[in-house]
Design an enzyme around this catalytic site. Structure first.
Site, PDB file in Angstrom:
ATOM      1  N   VAL A  63      38.913  36.654  89.188  1.00 57.62           N
ATOM      2  CA  VAL A  63      37.862  35.652  88.993  1.00 57.62           C
ATOM      3  C   VAL A  63      36.973  35.956  87.799  1.00 57.62           C
ATOM      4  CG1 VAL A  63      37.766  34.879  91.393  1.00 57.62           C
ATOM      5  CG2 VAL A  63      36.354  36.828  90.662  1.00 57.62           C
ATOM      6  N   TYR A 154      23.147  44.206  90.580  1.00 57.43           N
ATOM      7  CA  TYR A 154      23.485  43.357  91.728  1.00 57.43           C
ATOM      8  C   TYR A 154      22.385  42.322  91.969  1.00 57.43           C
ATOM      9  CZ  TYR A 154      25.263  42.347  96.456  1.00 57.43           C
ATOM     10  OH  TYR A 154      25.768  41.745  97.586  1.00 57.43           O
ATOM     11  N   LYS A 158      22.795  38.259  91.790  1.00 55.95           N
ATOM     12  CA  LYS A 158      22.543  37.443  92.974  1.00 55.95           C
ATOM     13  C   LYS A 158      21.355  36.506  92.769  1.00 55.95           C
ATOM     14  CE  LYS A 158      25.914  39.036  95.483  1.00 55.95           C
ATOM     15  NZ  LYS A 158      27.057  38.163  95.845  1.00 55.95           N
TER      16      LYS A 158
END
Length: 242
Positions: A63, A154, A158
């Site tokens: 991806v 992270y 997010k």
């Protein structure tokens, strides 16, 4: 083309992705799962989905590679003829204090957790716009809402998904396409098994860590049941950040 609705779940062979795929299969969907590495886990998930009655296929593509994604999504469309629900779930962690974080670890997390949503969603929404129907659920995190020391990469990814979710909801609402996000708390998965979670339950009002199934139920709610909900971020964290 099947009369059944079709869902595509990225990172769908294990953990939260697998639970989401099972939940959607139980809701009557044919489920395509994407994975990148673990053939055994992907095949196991597909067999379980088939046992539920879902015409499930695993599609192996990276991806973070735009060309691979375009080919992978094309194959999903060739198989099913449509995509009604997209769950952007693929994600990794490369934790460490920011001052010592390598550019490789920064880029790996941004590419897998954020850029992949761009690569996968763009070809999917072209189809959804023609259908004039669709639902997208992005897997964010409470870390994206509140930050966490040692997870700057992270948290940035997010948090980016939350802005992505709200912007797309405004762009696509007139085409009857809903876009929402789930923000899990601490969930028991392979991704969190190496984290030091001892004592975390004491800070969670429900006094337990979450399970992948807890997140899957929220994803199914937003994807299927919440027909007048878009642009929202649902924290599923046992009340951790109340």
């Amino acid at each position: 083309m099947s009369d059944k609705k079709v869902a595509l779940v990225t990172g769908g062979s294990r953990g939260i992705g697998r639970a989401c795929a099972i939940e959607l299969a139980n809701a009557g969907f044919d489920v395509a799962i994407n994975y990148v590495g673990n053939d055994e886990a992907a095949n196991s998930t597909v067999e379980e989905l088939k046992s539920i009655g879902s015409d499930s296929v695993a599609f192996k593509f990276d991806v973070t590679n735009e060309e691979a994604v375009n080919e992978g999504v094309k194959q999903v469309i060739e198989k099913y003829g449509k995509i009604d629900v997209l769950v952007n779930n693929a994600g990794i962690t490369r934790d460490g204090l920011f001052m010592r974080m390598s550019s490789d670890n920064w880029n790996a997390v941004i590419n897998t957790n954020l850029n992949s949503a761009y690569y996968v969603t763009q070809p999917v929404i072209k189809l959804m716009m023609k259908q004039r129907f669709g639902s997208i659920v992005n897997m964010s995190s409470i870390v994206g809402l509140y930050g966490n020391a040692g997870q700057a990469n992270y948290a940035a990814a997010k948090a980016g998904l939350i802005g992505f979710t709200k912007s797309l909801a405004k762009e696509l609402g007139s085409r009857n396409i809903r876009v929402n996000a789930v923000a899990p708390g601490f969930i028991q998965t392979d991704m969190t098994k190496d984290l030091k979670l001892d004592g975390v339950e004491e800070h969670v009002p429900l006094r337990r860590l979450g399970l992948p199934e807890d997140i899957a139920k929220a994803v199914k709610f937003l994807a299927v049941d919440a027909t007048y909900v878009t642009g929202q971020v649902l924290a599923v964290d046992g009340g951790l950040v109340v």
